[in-house]
Design an enzyme around this catalytic site. Structure first.
Site, PDB file in Angstrom:
ATOM      1  N   ASP A   1      28.301  68.910  30.964  1.00  0.00           N
ATOM      2  CA  ASP A   1      29.311  68.115  31.678  1.00  0.00           C
ATOM      3  C   ASP A   1      30.751  68.582  31.449  1.00  0.00           C
ATOM      4  O   ASP A   1      31.597  68.429  32.331  1.00  0.00           O
ATOM      5  CB  ASP A   1      29.147  66.608  31.434  1.00  0.00           C
TER       6      ASP A   1
ATOM      7  N   ASP B   1      19.892  69.454  26.212  1.00  0.00           N
ATOM      8  CA  ASP B   1      19.868  68.030  25.851  1.00  0.00           C
ATOM      9  C   ASP B   1      19.338  67.074  26.925  1.00  0.00           C
ATOM     10  O   ASP B   1      19.033  65.939  26.634  1.00  0.00           O
ATOM     11  CB  ASP B   1      21.280  67.561  25.479  1.00  0.00           C
TER      12      ASP B   1
ATOM     13  N   THR C   1      21.618  72.837  30.049  1.00  0.00           N
ATOM     14  CA  THR C   1      21.835  72.359  28.686  1.00  0.00           C
ATOM     15  C   THR C   1      20.513  71.799  28.167  1.00  0.00           C
ATOM     16  O   THR C   1      19.797  71.131  28.917  1.00  0.00           O
ATOM     17  CB  THR C   1      22.950  71.289  28.626  1.00  0.00           C
TER      18      THR C   1
ATOM     19  N   ARG D   1      33.237  78.557  24.852  1.00  0.00           N
ATOM     20  CA  ARG D   1      34.061  77.373  25.088  1.00  0.00           C
ATOM     21  C   ARG D   1      35.483  77.927  25.177  1.00  0.00           C
ATOM     22  O   ARG D   1      35.881  78.749  24.358  1.00  0.00           O
ATOM     23  CB  ARG D   1      33.896  76.377  23.948  1.00  0.00           C
TER      24      ARG D   1
ATOM     25  N   GLY E   1      27.331  75.265  25.655  1.00  0.00           N
ATOM     26  CA  GLY E   1      26.184  75.688  24.841  1.00  0.00           C
ATOM     27  C   GLY E   1      25.169  76.439  25.694  1.00  0.00           C
ATOM     28  O   GLY E   1      24.966  76.100  26.853  1.00  0.00           O
TER      29      GLY E   1
ATOM     30  N   ARG F   1      22.984  64.865  20.316  1.00  0.00           N
ATOM     31  CA  ARG F   1      24.067  64.090  19.696  1.00  0.00           C
ATOM     32  C   ARG F   1      24.234  62.741  20.370  1.00  0.00           C
ATOM     33  O   ARG F   1      24.464  61.734  19.737  1.00  0.00           O
ATOM     34  CB  ARG F   1      25.388  64.865  19.762  1.00  0.00           C
TER      35      ARG F   1
ATOM     36  N   ASP G   1      21.187  65.686  29.141  1.00  0.00           N
ATOM     37  CA  ASP G   1      22.160  64.588  29.059  1.00  0.00           C
ATOM     38  C   ASP G   1      23.066  64.494  30.292  1.00  0.00           C
ATOM     39  O   ASP G   1      24.178  63.995  30.196  1.00  0.00           O
ATOM     40  CB  ASP G   1      23.011  64.748  27.788  1.00  0.00           C
TER      41      ASP G   1
END
Ligand code: ATP
Length: 326
Positions: A105, A129, A127, A74, A13, A173, A131
């Site tokens: 990741d 997020d 990213t 991707r 992303g 998410r 995360d």
């Protein structure tokens, strides 16, 4: 002996600040006497040989731009042992002896595999997020949070005028960091994150009712995409709130707006620092590392170790959010 001919790619992303990281990689590489190539569309570009030579001016006027000038993708084809080998062979054929991968990741796994196939790689967390377990910060996070905050501030204006309840979905998410931070920043009555399963009555209805007793008449509920417990989906949550409380409730999904926009100062500086650090590692002959921001400084971890780290959730901040949302 460190890398002399390196490539940089963005994968997974996109995130605001990726361009600042590309710019830092290109300029630091050239500063250190390396040849630098940009790979287009993530790992697909390695497989297709879609590489462009980068000079100092090729990254002019991009530090303030969202998205990624190298495009991102991707690549299912890369995500196979044959794909990785093919990409490594392609690098060898072109004389590429180091790759900087900017992504999440999944992209780090790709970097680990490419290192395993003989091409030294360094990964940078890019990213929105936040995360990535080994790093307290990922490039794009600050811009995404600020965008979400600005959007919710606008929704609040209309929500307040109509004495409404606004239920707003933000990205995340598996990671509630955008949600938790923006929830605090916009003064949400309830903040629902994936890390803490919620109870509809206790965490939403009781809070709204308590706030009503002290005169509050409009409410903001911020919900992460991957929320667990209670009802899933902001439409459903809003409908149930209206049914139970009688307060007119509206759902909004902020969506991809959170991915775009000009990166904040924090994202530009963090991306620049991480990009320069990644090139330094390659220059020193170090590979298979993730660049991270830990305890206030830039550092690095072995990719496999980093991928196996459990992610930390800021329970202290969550408690604070809960305490001051009354
Ligand atoms: P985001 O966090 O924004 O989703 P990401 O980097 O985690 O970013 P993914 O779609 O998971 O996004 O991964 C990006 C690409 O990395 C994949 O399309 C694939 O090409 C490569 N990749 C992912 N996992 C592996 C793996 N185990 N081995 C090799 N390559 C992988």
């Amino acid at each position: 002996m460190g890398s002399r001919k390196i490539a940089v790619l963005t994968s997974g992303g996109d995130a605001p600040g990726m361009n600042a990281a590309i710019r830092a990689v290109v300029r630091s590489g050239i500063y250190l006497g390396m040849e630098v190539y940009g790979v287009r569309r993530g790992y697909n570009g390695l497989l297709n040989g879609d590489l462009i030579p980068m000079d100092l001016r090729s990254v002019s006027n991009i530090i303030q731009l969202g998205g990624t000038i190298l495009y991102t993708a991707r690549s299912p084809r890369y995500n196979t042992p044959e794909g990785v080998k093919e990409a490594a062979d392609q690098c060898r054929a072109l004389g590429i002896d180091g790759v900087v991968v900017i992504g999440g990741d999944g992209s780090f796994r790709g970097a680990r595999d490419l290192t395993g196939a003989g091409i030294p790689c360094i990964a940078i967390p890019g990213t929105i997020d936040n995360d990535i377990a080994c790093s307290d910060y990922t490039v794009g996070f600050d811009t995404a949070m600020n965008t979400a905050m600005e959007m919710i501030d606008k929704i609040r204006d209309t929500s307040q005028s109509h004495d409404r309840c606004s239920v707003i979905e933000v990205m995340g998410r598996r990671c509630g960091d955008i949600c938790l931070n923006t929830g605090i920043a916009v003064g949400a009555t309830a903040t629902l994150v994936p890390e803490v399963p919620y109870d509809f009555q206790r965490d939403i209805i009781d809070k709204i009712k308590l706030a009503q007793t002290t005169g509050k008449q409009h409410f903001i509920v911020v919900v992460a995409e991957g929320v667990s417990g209670g009802f899933a989906g902001v439409e459903k949550i809003a409908k149930k709130i209206e049914e139970v409380t009688g307060i007119e409730s509206r759902a909004t999904v902020l969506g991809h707006v959170q991915r775009g926009g000009s990166p904040t100062l924090r994202d530009r500086v963090m991306a620049s620092s991480m990009g320069a650090y990644a090139v330094d590692l390659l220059n020193r002959g170090v590979s298979n590392r993730v660049v991270a921001y830990t305890d206030g400084r830039i550092t690095d971890y072995d990719i496999t170790t980093a991928l196996n780290m459990p992610r930390k959730f800021d329970t202290e901040l969550y408690r604070t959010s809960d305490r001051i949302s009354i």
